[in-house]
Design an enzyme around this catalytic site. Structure first.
Site, PDB file in Angstrom:
ATOM      1  N   LYS A 152     -22.262   5.440 -34.091  1.00  0.00           N
ATOM      2  CA  LYS A 152     -22.567   5.190 -32.674  1.00  0.00           C
ATOM      3  C   LYS A 152     -21.292   4.752 -31.970  1.00  0.00           C
ATOM      4  CE  LYS A 152     -27.053   3.442 -31.218  1.00  0.00           C
ATOM      5  NZ  LYS A 152     -27.864   2.220 -31.136  1.00  0.00           N
TER       6      LYS A 152
HETATM    7  C1  E4P Z   1     -30.548   2.020 -28.716  1.00  0.00           C
HETATM    8  O1  E4P Z   1     -30.121   2.759 -29.565  1.00  0.00           O
HETATM    9  C2  E4P Z   1     -30.189   0.605 -28.614  1.00  0.00           C
HETATM   10  O2  E4P Z   1     -30.033   0.093 -29.912  1.00  0.00           O
HETATM   11  C3  E4P Z   1     -31.222  -0.287 -27.969  1.00  0.00           C
HETATM   12  O3  E4P Z   1     -32.400   0.415 -27.716  1.00  0.00           O
HETATM   13  C4  E4P Z   1     -30.688  -1.104 -26.842  1.00  0.00           C
HETATM   14  O4  E4P Z   1     -31.752  -1.756 -26.221  1.00  0.00           O
HETATM   15  P1  E4P Z   1     -31.681  -3.108 -25.408  1.00  0.00           P
HETATM   16  O5  E4P Z   1     -31.591  -2.776 -23.956  1.00  0.00           O
HETATM   17  O6  E4P Z   1     -32.980  -3.772 -25.750  1.00  0.00           O
HETATM   18  O7  E4P Z   1     -30.486  -3.882 -25.895  1.00  0.00           O
END
Ligand code: E4P
Length: 229
Positions: free
Chosen positions: A89
């Site tokens: 990522k």
């Molecule tokens: C997605 O891949 C992220 O890990 C995650 O959904 C981020 O979400 P948040 O807005 O709850 O931090």
């Protein structure tokens, strides 16, 4: 595709993996910290290798912990050595809008044959360009989009149309899920995948009226047994 689990919690992953309802797992540094991951790379390796082994061959996203160009490349190569089903990522840009992340994404996908999940995106435009750069997955944070006052469903539909129109193979992951309703509304809007926290998946399965109905069935089954004695 449909549902990925957005967590680093091993017992939650095991639980939903055994049910056969998840098709991958996503993590980020915040999620790993919540699971007590400390100790830098070694801590990340320990937990993510266990997750990868548990869900193989399903994909696991592990996020780089630096926005230095060389470190991003080095970490990406390291992550992929840990397990075949780990992908990397990378945020679309750096904390001050540094744009070389796009070069890193392109180099990983096209020269190093490493699958990239481009993350922390808030608009169809960002996701479209990440897909152009070669990303395998483009992650838009639906909950955060809604929190800013925009309509995440509109962005998702617009993005899916662009990917299809230009025959870009990137898969749309929608994350930052806040409500159970998000899962179906985002899939209907055109997402290939929604990544969901374990508590929301539980809420998708367990319904109070279903509970009441099952209780009635079991109560009446017992009554029937009693009456046949
Ligand atoms: C997605 O891949 C992220 O890990 C995650 O959904 C981020 O979400 P948040 O807005 O709850 O931090």
């Amino acid at each position: 595709m449909a549902i990925y689990l957005d967590t680093g919690n091993l017992s939650e992953i095991e639980k939903y993996h055994k049910m056969g309802i998840i098709r991958g797992v996503t993590t980020n540094p915040t999620i790993l910290l919540k699971e007590g991951v400390t100790g830098g790379m070694e801590g990340i390796r320990e937990l993510t290798q266990q997750i990868a082994e548990m869900i193989t061959p399903l994909p696991l996203s592990v996020e780089v912990t630096s926005n230095d160009k060389n470190e991003m490349l080095e970490q990406s190569e390291k992550f992929c050595e840990w397990a075949d089903n780990i992908n990397v990522k990378i945020t679309i840009h750096g904390p001050q809008g540094e744009m070389f992340n796009m070069e890193v994404i392109h180099e990983l996908e096209k020269q190093k044959d490493i699958r990239v999940n481009v993350t922390a995106m808030m608009s169809a435009q960002q996701c479209f360009l990440a897909a152009m750069a070669g990303a395998t997955w483009v992650s838009i944070f639906g909950g955060r989009v809604n929190n800013m006052g925009y309509n995440s469903c509109v962005e998702i539909t617009r993005l899916r149309k662009l990917l299809d129109q230009f025959e870009l193979p990137a898969q749309i992951i929608v994350g930052s899920t806040r409500e159970i309703l998000n899962v179906t509304e985002w899939l209907e809007a055109g997402a290939h995948i929604v990544t969901v926290s374990p508590d929301l998946i539980k809420g998708m399965i367990v319904h109070p009226y279903t509970k009441e109905t099952v209780q009635m069935f079991l109560r009446d089954a017992e009554k029937g047994k009693e009456l046949s004695k």
